[in-house]
Design a protein around this motif. Sequence first.
Motif, short mmCIF file in Angstrom:
data_model
loop_
_atom_site.label_atom_id
_atom_site.label_comp_id
_atom_site.label_asym_id
_atom_site.label_seq_id
_atom_site.Cartn_x
_atom_site.Cartn_y
_atom_site.Cartn_z
N LEU A 237 0.82 -1.21 0.00
CA LEU A 237 0.00 0.00 0.00
C LEU A 237 0.86 1.26 0.00
O LEU A 237 0.55 2.24 -0.71
CB LEU A 237 -0.93 0.00 1.21
N VAL A 238 1.93 1.25 0.78
CA VAL A 238 2.82 2.42 0.82
C VAL A 238 3.52 2.61 -0.53
O VAL A 238 3.62 3.73 -1.05
CB VAL A 238 3.86 2.26 1.95
N LEU A 239 3.99 1.51 -1.11
CA LEU A 239 4.68 1.60 -2.40
C LEU A 239 3.75 2.14 -3.48
O LEU A 239 4.12 3.03 -4.25
CB LEU A 239 5.23 0.24 -2.81
N ALA A 240 2.54 1.57 -3.56
CA ALA A 240 1.61 1.98 -4.61
C ALA A 240 0.98 3.33 -4.33
O ALA A 240 0.73 4.12 -5.26
CB ALA A 240 0.52 0.92 -4.77
N GLY A 241 0.71 3.62 -3.07
CA GLY A 241 -0.01 4.84 -2.72
C GLY A 241 0.86 6.06 -2.53
O GLY A 241 0.37 7.20 -2.64
N PHE A 242 2.15 5.85 -2.26
CA PHE A 242 3.02 7.00 -1.99
C PHE A 242 4.30 7.00 -2.83
O PHE A 242 4.57 7.94 -3.58
CB PHE A 242 3.38 7.03 -0.50
N VAL A 243 5.05 5.91 -2.74
CA VAL A 243 6.36 5.87 -3.42
C VAL A 243 6.20 5.93 -4.94
O VAL A 243 7.05 6.47 -5.64
CB VAL A 243 7.14 4.60 -3.00
N SER A 244 5.09 5.40 -5.47
CA SER A 244 4.90 5.37 -6.92
C SER A 244 4.91 6.76 -7.55
O SER A 244 5.22 6.92 -8.74
CB SER A 244 3.59 4.66 -7.26
N TYR A 245 4.58 7.79 -6.76
CA TYR A 245 4.59 9.16 -7.29
C TYR A 245 5.99 9.56 -7.75
O TYR A 245 6.14 10.40 -8.65
CB TYR A 245 4.09 10.13 -6.23
N TYR A 246 7.01 8.96 -7.16
CA TYR A 246 8.39 9.33 -7.46
C TYR A 246 9.04 8.38 -8.48
O TYR A 246 10.23 8.46 -8.73
CB TYR A 246 9.22 9.34 -6.17
N ALA A 247 8.25 7.50 -9.08
CA ALA A 247 8.78 6.57 -10.07
C ALA A 247 9.18 7.32 -11.33
O ALA A 247 8.69 8.43 -11.62
CB ALA A 247 7.74 5.50 -10.40
N PRO B 84 -12.27 4.83 -15.25
CA PRO B 84 -12.02 5.82 -14.17
C PRO B 84 -10.62 5.72 -13.58
O PRO B 84 -10.17 6.65 -12.92
CB PRO B 84 -13.08 5.46 -13.12
N LEU B 85 -9.92 4.60 -13.83
CA LEU B 85 -8.58 4.42 -13.28
C LEU B 85 -7.52 4.33 -14.37
O LEU B 85 -6.37 3.93 -14.10
CB LEU B 85 -8.54 3.14 -12.43
N ALA B 86 -7.86 4.69 -15.61
CA ALA B 86 -6.92 4.57 -16.72
C ALA B 86 -5.64 5.35 -16.44
O ALA B 86 -5.66 6.44 -15.86
CB ALA B 86 -7.57 5.06 -18.00
N ASP B 87 -4.52 4.74 -16.86
CA ASP B 87 -3.19 5.36 -16.69
C ASP B 87 -2.84 5.60 -15.22
O ASP B 87 -2.11 6.53 -14.89
CB ASP B 87 -3.10 6.68 -17.46
N TYR B 88 -3.40 4.78 -14.34
CA TYR B 88 -3.04 4.80 -12.92
C TYR B 88 -3.32 6.15 -12.27
O TYR B 88 -2.51 6.70 -11.53
CB TYR B 88 -1.58 4.39 -12.72
N GLY B 89 -4.49 6.67 -12.58
CA GLY B 89 -4.96 7.89 -11.94
C GLY B 89 -6.47 7.82 -11.78
O GLY B 89 -7.14 7.15 -12.55
N GLY C 65 -2.80 9.56 -8.34
CA GLY C 65 -1.98 8.37 -8.50
C GLY C 65 -1.95 7.51 -7.26
O GLY C 65 -1.99 6.27 -7.35
N GLY C 66 -1.91 8.15 -6.11
CA GLY C 66 -1.89 7.40 -4.86
C GLY C 66 -3.18 6.63 -4.63
O GLY C 66 -3.16 5.46 -4.24
N LEU C 67 -4.32 7.29 -4.89
CA LEU C 67 -5.60 6.61 -4.72
C LEU C 67 -5.72 5.44 -5.70
O LEU C 67 -6.20 4.35 -5.34
CB LEU C 67 -6.75 7.59 -4.95
N ALA C 68 -5.28 5.65 -6.94
CA ALA C 68 -5.34 4.57 -7.93
C ALA C 68 -4.48 3.39 -7.49
O ALA C 68 -4.89 2.22 -7.63
CB ALA C 68 -4.88 5.08 -9.29
N GLY C 69 -3.30 3.69 -6.96
CA GLY C 69 -2.43 2.61 -6.49
C GLY C 69 -3.04 1.83 -5.34
O GLY C 69 -3.00 0.59 -5.33
#
Length: 365
Positions: free
Chosen positions: A265-275, A304-309, A320-324
């Motif tokens: 959850l942390v990786l997808a919801g927070f860290v993914s923003y910095y990918a 509604p979630l296309a392109d991870y947003g 992006g965090g919510l989508a993750g």
Amino acid sequence: MHVPDGFINAPVSVAAGVAAAGAVAVSLRGARRELDERTAPLAGLMAAFIFAVQMLNFPVAAGTSGHLLGGALAAILVGPYTGVLCVTVVLLMQGILFADGGLTALGVNVLDMGVTTTVVAYVVFRLLMRALPRRRSTVTVASFVAALVSVPAAAVVFTLIYWIGGTTDISIGKVFTAMVGVHVLIGIGEAVITAATVGAVLAVRPDLVHGAKGFTNPLKLRVDGRLIDAAPAAPAKPAKAPKPAVAVASRSARGLLAAGLLTALVLAGFVSYYASSSPDGLEKVAADKGIDRNAKEHASADSPLADYGVKDVDDARLSGGLAGVIGVGVTVVVGGTVFWAIRRRRDDGRDLTAGPAAAPLTEKV
């Protein structure tokens, strides 16, 4: 390495879909032997973790990024058959909800990212486990090499599929060189992530690492100041020690699952923003070589979630965090349900044939 719609022609896409369906059917049967009451929840978590880490593109060369494929990690932790199913669940969620990977190319993606990486990695892993010294560090080393090899192997398989059914007239030699070259670099990142994750689970619960079965020493748990095997043999008369040991082992497994889910959850919801925002290996090669000339818009492009947003959420970080987080949640629920059903099928089959003296499941913790 998600292949979009339009890269591969219809006949080859259909053939790949049939082959992928066959591989999934075989994996469903094989997973019954791999899953039990301990590993079924871990398999569901494995799918969610792969989904989360695939959102973390890392730079590998100028203007190019890579991400975890996950086949090696899944095969080593939960078994090759279950590993194929884990990656398949991830690909389904990505294609249907997030418009990542074409729907007509789903069979190609399952064969390439699911079956190829899992089978190649597990074969390499088992060969190394037999050849290298019998130490716990061998599991981590073998995981690293297996993951490293699995990524360029997937690049080779994509090149072969493109050679047979590609929709543009491009020199296959150039495609092969570019695909393998960049995916060797991506394989290094895959190997680091895989070895680190396997090593972490091995340090906490070695009994839950499928690839280490029969290789590591039995898990010891400290109960009332004494070390006790996590899976003791059934005693001739009632004893107090095994019950606390089973309870502690169960708590240990639940703690591992909770920590793994929180990490995902942390990786997808927070860290993914910095990918990295650079195109991944396949996207870069496709743009450079002209493979993407006939690419088609995804059928779920308006999802509604296309392109991870999340649609209509303007803040990029929040969207992006919510989508993750949604992706991890949906994947763990779908994956957990699938693997729970497979385990129940196995249990039902065993209960029909087992005699009254069959060993209780709790002794296998």
